[in-house]
Design a protein around this motif. Structure first.
Motif, short mmCIF file in Angstrom:
data_model
loop_
_atom_site.label_atom_id
_atom_site.label_comp_id
_atom_site.label_asym_id
_atom_site.label_seq_id
_atom_site.Cartn_x
_atom_site.Cartn_y
_atom_site.Cartn_z
N ILE A 125 1.11 -1.08 -0.04
CA ILE A 125 -0.49 -0.07 -0.15
C ILE A 125 0.64 1.02 -0.07
N ARG A 126 0.83 2.30 -0.82
CA ARG A 126 1.90 3.09 -0.90
C ARG A 126 0.52 4.60 -1.40
N THR A 127 0.58 5.70 -1.55
CA THR A 127 0.85 6.85 -1.39
C THR A 127 0.24 7.02 -3.73
N ALA A 128 -0.40 7.10 -4.02
CA ALA A 128 -0.88 7.63 -5.55
C ALA A 128 -0.01 8.43 -5.79
N THR A 129 0.63 8.59 -7.10
CA THR A 129 0.85 8.89 -7.81
C THR A 129 0.93 9.67 -8.92
N LEU A 130 1.53 10.89 -9.76
CA LEU A 130 0.90 11.18 -11.10
C LEU A 130 0.49 10.07 -12.01
N ASP A 131 1.76 9.60 -12.05
CA ASP A 131 2.27 8.11 -12.80
C ASP A 131 1.07 7.59 -13.51
N ASP A 132 0.41 6.89 -11.95
CA ASP A 132 -0.77 6.35 -11.60
C ASP A 132 -2.27 6.56 -12.57
N GLU A 133 -2.61 7.29 -12.58
CA GLU A 133 -4.06 8.54 -13.06
C GLU A 133 -4.03 7.17 -14.19
N ASP A 134 -3.64 6.79 -14.96
CA ASP A 134 -3.65 6.31 -16.38
C ASP A 134 -3.90 5.22 -16.49
N VAL A 135 -3.75 4.23 -15.14
CA VAL A 135 -3.96 2.87 -14.93
C VAL A 135 -5.00 3.22 -13.54
N LEU A 136 -5.54 3.58 -12.92
CA LEU A 136 -6.24 4.32 -12.07
C LEU A 136 -7.67 4.90 -12.69
N GLY A 137 -7.67 5.50 -13.81
CA GLY A 137 -8.80 5.27 -14.77
C GLY A 137 -9.50 4.13 -14.89
N LEU B 98 -5.24 6.08 -2.01
CA LEU B 98 -3.20 5.11 -1.46
C LEU B 98 -3.85 4.16 -2.38
N VAL B 99 -3.44 3.55 -3.05
CA VAL B 99 -3.13 2.20 -4.30
C VAL B 99 -2.47 1.08 -3.13
N ALA B 100 -2.96 0.37 -4.01
CA ALA B 100 -2.52 -1.30 -3.38
C ALA B 100 -2.01 -2.12 -4.55
N GLU B 101 -0.76 -2.43 -4.25
CA GLU B 101 0.09 -2.95 -5.56
C GLU B 101 0.47 -4.41 -5.11
N ILE B 102 0.64 -5.49 -6.22
CA ILE B 102 1.07 -7.11 -6.20
C ILE B 102 1.86 -7.38 -6.52
N ASP B 103 2.66 -8.17 -6.88
CA ASP B 103 3.74 -7.93 -7.94
C ASP B 103 3.70 -6.91 -8.67
N GLY B 104 3.55 -5.15 -8.16
CA GLY B 104 4.41 -4.62 -9.36
C GLY B 104 2.87 -3.41 -9.86
N GLU B 105 1.83 -4.84 -9.73
CA GLU B 105 0.36 -4.23 -10.29
C GLU B 105 0.06 -3.68 -9.80
N LEU B 106 -0.85 -2.58 -10.10
CA LEU B 106 -2.01 -1.34 -9.62
C LEU B 106 -3.15 -2.39 -8.75
N VAL B 107 -3.58 -2.92 -7.84
CA VAL B 107 -4.75 -3.93 -8.12
C VAL B 107 -6.18 -3.20 -7.45
N GLY B 108 -5.60 -1.83 -7.00
CA GLY B 108 -6.78 -1.19 -6.24
C GLY B 108 -6.73 0.01 -5.70
N TYR B 109 -7.39 0.49 -5.32
CA TYR B 109 -7.25 2.15 -4.31
C TYR B 109 -8.65 2.48 -3.58
N ILE B 110 -8.00 3.14 -2.37
CA ILE B 110 -9.00 3.83 -1.81
C ILE B 110 -8.63 5.59 -1.63
N LYS B 111 -10.09 6.28 -1.88
CA LYS B 111 -9.82 7.55 -2.27
C LYS B 111 -10.77 8.13 -0.55
N LEU B 112 -9.71 9.03 -0.01
CA LEU B 112 -9.82 9.54 1.61
C LEU B 112 -9.60 11.92 1.35
N GLY B 113 -11.23 12.25 1.67
CA GLY B 113 -11.58 13.37 1.66
C GLY B 113 -12.31 13.33 2.45
N TYR B 114 -13.27 15.25 2.48
CA TYR B 114 -13.87 15.30 3.98
C TYR B 114 -15.03 15.15 3.72
#
Length: 162
Positions: A6-18, A53-69
Motif C-alpha cells: 500500500i502506498r500513496t498514489a502518484t501522478l504516474d498512476d492516473e491512467d492505470v487508476l482510470g 492510497l493504492v494497492a499493488e501486488i507484484d508491481g501491478e496496481l490492483v486497487g485504490y481507496i480515496k480519502l476526503g472530507y
C-alpha cells in the motif's frame, strides 16, 4: 496470495487508476452512469494523487481507496470520509480491500481525524460485510435514495471512531 503493498498514489498512476475504475464499474456500488468515451481525467481539482492510497501486488496496481472530507465546513475537519474504494476483480477476496481500509484509517489518524465515515449502497452486501468486520457501524439510512437500473436502493452511512 502475496500481501499487497500500500502506498500513496502518484501522478504516474492516473491512467492505470482510470482504467481500473472503468473496468470495475458496477451498479452494485456506482451511482453515476457507466463511463463512456471520451473519459474524464481520474484526478481532478478536488482529488489528486495525495488523496488516494493504492494497492499493488507484484508491481501491478490492483486497487485504490480515496480519502476526503465529508463537507467543506471548518467545524467538520476532525472527520474524514472514504469516497471511493475499488479492487480489481482478479484481486477480490485476497485481502486487498481490507489492507486499503486499514491503511486509510491509519492515514486519517495521522492527519488528526477522530472519526471516519463512508457511504455504501444498501444492496452492496459484500462491501457492508467488509466495513462491519473493520469496526464500521450503520449510523443512518436514506431509504430508496437512488434509482439504479429500475430499482430503488438505500444509501447507508457508516462510520467509526479512530
Amino acid at each position: 496470495m502475496p500481501v499487497p503493498h500500500i502506498r500513496t498514489a502518484t501522478l504516474d498512476d492516473e491512467d492505470v487508476l482510470g482504467r481500473l475504475d472503468r473496468a470495475n464499474w458496477s451498479p452494485l456500488h456506482a451511482v453515476q452512469p457507466r463511463p463512456e468515451p471520451p473519459y474524464e481525467s481520474f484526478y481532478n481539482e478536488r482529488f489528486g494523487p495525495q488523496d488516494h492510497l493504492v494497492a499493488e501486488i507484484d508491481g501491478e496496481l490492483v486497487g485504490y481507496i480515496k480519502l476526503g472530507y465529508p463537507t467543506s465546513l471548518a467545524c467538520n475537519t476532525h472527520v474524514r470520509q472514504i469516497q471511493g474504494l475499488v479492487v480489481a476483480d482478479a484481486a477480490r477476496g485476497t485481502g486487498v480491500g481490507r489492507a486499503l481500509l486499514r491503511a486509510v484509517q491509519e492515514r486519517a489518524r495521522r492527519l488528526g481525524a477522530r472519526r471516519i465515515t463512508l457511504r455504501v449502497l444498501g444492496h452492496n452486501a459484500p462491501a457492508r460485510k467488509l466495513y462491519e468486520s473493520e469496526g464500521f457501524v450503520v449510523e443512518g439510512i436514506l431509504p430508496e435514495e437512488f434509482l439504479l437500473e429500475g430499482e430503488y436502493v438505500d444509501d447507508v452511512l457508516m462510520g467509526r471512531f479512530l
